[in-house]
Write a protein that holds these residues in place. Sequence first.
Motif, PDB file in Angstrom:
ATOM      1  N   GLY A 170       0.806  -1.219   0.000  1.00  0.00           N
ATOM      2  CA  GLY A 170       0.000   0.000   0.000  1.00  0.00           C
ATOM      3  C   GLY A 170       0.837   1.266   0.000  1.00  0.00           C
ATOM      4  N   ASN A 171       2.101   1.184   0.488  1.00  0.00           N
ATOM      5  CA  ASN A 171       2.971   2.371   0.492  1.00  0.00           C
ATOM      6  C   ASN A 171       3.167   2.890  -0.938  1.00  0.00           C
ATOM      7  OD1 ASN A 171       5.339   1.265   3.082  1.00  0.00           O
ATOM      8  ND2 ASN A 171       3.273   2.041   3.237  1.00  0.00           N
ATOM      9  N   LYS A 172       3.327   4.203  -1.048  1.00  0.00           N
ATOM     10  CA  LYS A 172       3.615   4.819  -2.347  1.00  0.00           C
ATOM     11  C   LYS A 172       5.114   5.081  -2.450  1.00  0.00           C
ATOM     12  CE  LYS A 172      -0.672   5.259  -3.768  1.00  0.00           C
ATOM     13  NZ  LYS A 172      -1.164   4.535  -4.934  1.00  0.00           N
ATOM     14  N   ILE A 173       5.637   4.987  -3.665  1.00  0.00           N
ATOM     15  CA  ILE A 173       7.063   5.238  -3.897  1.00  0.00           C
ATOM     16  C   ILE A 173       7.227   6.636  -4.492  1.00  0.00           C
ATOM     17  CG2 ILE A 173       9.134   4.489  -5.138  1.00  0.00           C
ATOM     18  CD1 ILE A 173       8.252   2.454  -3.055  1.00  0.00           C
ATOM     19  N   ILE A 174       8.049   7.452  -3.824  1.00  0.00           N
ATOM     20  CA  ILE A 174       8.282   8.838  -4.274  1.00  0.00           C
ATOM     21  C   ILE A 174       9.756   9.022  -4.630  1.00  0.00           C
ATOM     22  CG2 ILE A 174       8.236  11.287  -3.581  1.00  0.00           C
ATOM     23  CD1 ILE A 174       5.938  10.671  -1.704  1.00  0.00           C
ATOM     24  N   ILE A 175      10.015   9.738  -5.739  1.00  0.00           N
ATOM     25  CA  ILE A 175      11.391  10.164  -6.062  1.00  0.00           C
ATOM     26  C   ILE A 175      11.368  11.684  -6.217  1.00  0.00           C
ATOM     27  CG2 ILE A 175      11.148   9.862  -8.586  1.00  0.00           C
ATOM     28  CD1 ILE A 175      14.147   8.856  -8.489  1.00  0.00           C
ATOM     29  N   ASN A 176      12.481  12.349  -5.869  1.00  0.00           N
ATOM     30  CA  ASN A 176      12.486  13.821  -5.837  1.00  0.00           C
ATOM     31  C   ASN A 176      12.826  14.491  -7.174  1.00  0.00           C
ATOM     32  OD1 ASN A 176      15.168  12.832  -5.444  1.00  0.00           O
ATOM     33  ND2 ASN A 176      15.797  14.903  -4.911  1.00  0.00           N
ATOM     34  N   LYS A 240      14.610  -6.565   0.969  1.00  0.00           N
ATOM     35  CA  LYS A 240      14.763  -6.385   2.416  1.00  0.00           C
ATOM     36  C   LYS A 240      13.417  -6.268   3.128  1.00  0.00           C
ATOM     37  CE  LYS A 240      19.378  -4.291   2.696  1.00  0.00           C
ATOM     38  NZ  LYS A 240      20.120  -3.040   2.959  1.00  0.00           N
ATOM     39  N   SER A 241      12.389  -5.754   2.432  1.00  0.00           N
ATOM     40  CA  SER A 241      11.073  -5.594   3.063  1.00  0.00           C
ATOM     41  C   SER A 241      10.150  -6.758   2.747  1.00  0.00           C
ATOM     42  CB  SER A 241      10.413  -4.295   2.586  1.00  0.00           C
ATOM     43  OG  SER A 241      11.206  -3.170   2.865  1.00  0.00           O
ATOM     44  N   ASN A 242      10.592  -7.677   1.856  1.00  0.00           N
ATOM     45  CA  ASN A 242       9.783  -8.829   1.453  1.00  0.00           C
ATOM     46  C   ASN A 242       8.425  -8.422   0.880  1.00  0.00           C
ATOM     47  OD1 ASN A 242       9.789 -11.616   1.106  1.00  0.00           O
ATOM     48  ND2 ASN A 242       8.543 -11.941   2.932  1.00  0.00           N
ATOM     49  N   VAL A 243       8.486  -7.488  -0.059  1.00  0.00           N
ATOM     50  CA  VAL A 243       7.290  -6.990  -0.756  1.00  0.00           C
ATOM     51  C   VAL A 243       7.641  -6.873  -2.247  1.00  0.00           C
ATOM     52  CG1 VAL A 243       6.430  -5.649   1.202  1.00  0.00           C
ATOM     53  CG2 VAL A 243       8.060  -4.593  -0.398  1.00  0.00           C
ATOM     54  N   SER A 244       6.663  -6.561  -3.085  1.00  0.00           N
ATOM     55  CA  SER A 244       6.984  -6.226  -4.474  1.00  0.00           C
ATOM     56  C   SER A 244       6.757  -4.736  -4.690  1.00  0.00           C
ATOM     57  CB  SER A 244       6.122  -7.027  -5.454  1.00  0.00           C
ATOM     58  OG  SER A 244       4.758  -6.751  -5.236  1.00  0.00           O
ATOM     59  N   ILE A 245       7.457  -4.192  -5.675  1.00  0.00           N
ATOM     60  CA  ILE A 245       7.308  -2.767  -5.983  1.00  0.00           C
ATOM     61  C   ILE A 245       6.914  -2.646  -7.453  1.00  0.00           C
ATOM     62  CG2 ILE A 245       8.486  -0.538  -6.114  1.00  0.00           C
ATOM     63  CD1 ILE A 245      10.272  -1.471  -3.818  1.00  0.00           C
ATOM     64  N   TRP A 246       5.868  -1.901  -7.699  1.00  0.00           N
ATOM     65  CA  TRP A 246       5.332  -1.723  -9.049  1.00  0.00           C
ATOM     66  C   TRP A 246       5.526  -0.270  -9.451  1.00  0.00           C
ATOM     67  CZ3 TRP A 246       2.517  -5.979 -11.386  1.00  0.00           C
ATOM     68  CH2 TRP A 246       2.518  -7.117 -10.578  1.00  0.00           C
ATOM     69  N   ILE A 247       6.304  -0.066 -10.512  1.00  0.00           N
ATOM     70  CA  ILE A 247       6.651   1.290 -10.948  1.00  0.00           C
ATOM     71  C   ILE A 247       5.941   1.586 -12.272  1.00  0.00           C
ATOM     72  CG2 ILE A 247       8.574   2.748 -11.754  1.00  0.00           C
ATOM     73  CD1 ILE A 247       8.648   2.190  -8.733  1.00  0.00           C
ATOM     74  N   ASP A 248       5.380   2.779 -12.402  1.00  0.00           N
ATOM     75  CA  ASP A 248       4.766   3.194 -13.673  1.00  0.00           C
ATOM     76  C   ASP A 248       5.803   3.955 -14.485  1.00  0.00           C
ATOM     77  OD1 ASP A 248       2.260   2.149 -13.028  1.00  0.00           O
ATOM     78  OD2 ASP A 248       1.782   3.925 -11.824  1.00  0.00           O
ATOM     79  N   GLU A 249       6.198   3.376 -15.621  1.00  0.00           N
ATOM     80  CA  GLU A 249       7.239   3.986 -16.461  1.00  0.00           C
ATOM     81  C   GLU A 249       6.893   5.435 -16.816  1.00  0.00           C
ATOM     82  OE1 GLU A 249       7.962   1.953 -20.203  1.00  0.00           O
ATOM     83  OE2 GLU A 249      10.071   2.550 -20.142  1.00  0.00           O
ATOM     84  N   ASP A 250       5.615   5.689 -17.097  1.00  0.00           N
ATOM     85  CA  ASP A 250       5.174   7.038 -17.487  1.00  0.00           C
ATOM     86  C   ASP A 250       5.403   8.079 -16.402  1.00  0.00           C
ATOM     87  OD1 ASP A 250       4.312   6.234 -19.901  1.00  0.00           O
ATOM     88  OD2 ASP A 250       2.210   5.982 -19.332  1.00  0.00           O
ATOM     89  N   GLY A 300      13.688  19.387  -4.965  1.00  0.00           N
ATOM     90  CA  GLY A 300      12.541  18.478  -5.030  1.00  0.00           C
ATOM     91  C   GLY A 300      11.436  18.930  -5.969  1.00  0.00           C
ATOM     92  N   LYS A 301      11.734  19.932  -6.791  1.00  0.00           N
ATOM     93  CA  LYS A 301      10.684  20.556  -7.616  1.00  0.00           C
ATOM     94  C   LYS A 301      10.018  19.577  -8.577  1.00  0.00           C
ATOM     95  CE  LYS A 301      12.338  25.251  -7.212  1.00  0.00           C
ATOM     96  NZ  LYS A 301      13.349  24.922  -6.165  1.00  0.00           N
ATOM     97  N   ASN A 302      10.786  18.602  -9.076  1.00  0.00           N
ATOM     98  CA  ASN A 302      10.240  17.658 -10.060  1.00  0.00           C
ATOM     99  C   ASN A 302       9.895  16.305  -9.446  1.00  0.00           C
ATOM    100  OD1 ASN A 302      10.549  19.567 -12.192  1.00  0.00           O
ATOM    101  ND2 ASN A 302      12.745  19.117 -12.179  1.00  0.00           N
ATOM    102  N   ALA A 303       9.591  16.326  -8.154  1.00  0.00           N
ATOM    103  CA  ALA A 303       9.274  15.064  -7.462  1.00  0.00           C
ATOM    104  C   ALA A 303       7.990  14.456  -8.019  1.00  0.00           C
ATOM    105  CB  ALA A 303       9.137  15.322  -5.963  1.00  0.00           C
ATOM    106  N   GLU A 304       7.905  13.137  -7.938  1.00  0.00           N
ATOM    107  CA  GLU A 304       6.721  12.415  -8.422  1.00  0.00           C
ATOM    108  C   GLU A 304       6.482  11.172  -7.557  1.00  0.00           C
ATOM    109  OE1 GLU A 304       4.582  13.034 -10.775  1.00  0.00           O
ATOM    110  OE2 GLU A 304       5.581  14.558 -12.008  1.00  0.00           O
ATOM    111  N   ILE A 305       5.213  10.765  -7.513  1.00  0.00           N
ATOM    112  CA  ILE A 305       4.881   9.432  -7.007  1.00  0.00           C
ATOM    113  C   ILE A 305       5.006   8.496  -8.209  1.00  0.00           C
ATOM    114  CG2 ILE A 305       3.067   7.948  -6.077  1.00  0.00           C
ATOM    115  CD1 ILE A 305       1.973  10.460  -4.628  1.00  0.00           C
ATOM    116  N   ILE A 306       5.923   7.533  -8.130  1.00  0.00           N
ATOM    117  CA  ILE A 306       6.221   6.725  -9.328  1.00  0.00           C
ATOM    118  C   ILE A 306       5.712   5.290  -9.232  1.00  0.00           C
ATOM    119  CG2 ILE A 306       8.208   8.108 -10.041  1.00  0.00           C
ATOM    120  CD1 ILE A 306      10.006   5.867  -8.833  1.00  0.00           C
ATOM    121  N   GLY A 307       5.180   4.899  -8.098  1.00  0.00           N
ATOM    122  CA  GLY A 307       4.714   3.521  -8.012  1.00  0.00           C
ATOM    123  C   GLY A 307       4.191   3.188  -6.641  1.00  0.00           C
TER     124      GLY A 307
END
Length: 341
Positions: A170-176, A240-250, A300-307
């Motif tokens: 359920g966590n969201k992945i953010i990059i700056n 390390k967290s034993n989860v999967s991460i799903w990233i949206d290329e767009d 961080g101006k171009n940060a996005e939620i990527i997955g």
Amino acid sequence: MEFDKIELAHGAGGKLTQQLLDEIIVPTFKNKIVKGGIGLEALDDGATIPVQDYEVVVSTDAHTITPLFFPGGDLGKLAVCGTINDVAVMGAKPVAITSAIIMEEGFLMNNFKKILNSMNQILVEANVALIAGDTKVMPNGTLDGMIISTTGVGIVKKGSVITDNGLKPGNKIIINGSIGDHGIALLSKREGLGFETQLVSDCAPLHETIEAAMKPGGIKAMKDPTRGGVAGLLNEFAQKSNVSIWIDEDKVPIKAPVIAACEMLGFDPLAIANEGKVVMGVEKDLAEETLSLIKKTKYGKNAEIIGEVKAEKPGYVILNTSIGGKRIIETPRGEPIPRVC
Ligand code: MG
């Protein structure tokens, strides 16, 4: 281990570095944790030493790049930013660094001064002190220019350390911001590819961006995608967290010159090193607030939620591609571009 000699890829942050750590380095040492803290075996960005109500965060790095001066920075800036960022992604406030510089005989005094000045500029920006150091010189021809090794120290309240293994479904992945700028800017300068006029390294100290992101209190895991790029980082997160991460290329921010260079050279931008990026997994309900705080900061101006993080297929990183397909993102064997950090 199938190698009897060290290869460049052993220092490139991918599968071979992991193998060297798991099979040779980590098993050699008996004492590798201070009671109650985070030690060597965690292989996180930094380690911690508990002291009463606080934890002292320590992180150490050696920096060997070519060329020493590149679009957007130099070895001095890189060494200081890299260490400040490794301390900051542990959730700590960076307070001091030490630095060991090893130079080749004949190194130009002017270049030495430039590199020290770059270190100073970032230290002033981040309000971090250089409290100790060492300088050594090796005979002409026995070292390529200069190596800088820095150790950073930070302080964090006990219980507030952020590791790289706390992701939950359920966590969201953010990059700056955009990926691959550093590796491609360096390679372009080195090989004369012509992209260096449009592209500078993202090399930057991320203390302010990270401090802002921590305010809502939703960060479950955090790390900087240097060697091994975002691909290596996400695989570490997932395993390390034993989860999967799903990233949206767009959704992944990436600049046109980086796409062009990667297509020309056959690189995956997700595997390219960054020096001013941070990736975090954030509680779903706090993700938008965290993102908007990051966007207000200098880096961080171009940060996005990527997955997002899921429970199924634990250990895997999966890319939802722009054309509607799915692709498994693996840990790179090593940094495709050597000597960038
Ligand atoms: Mg790191």
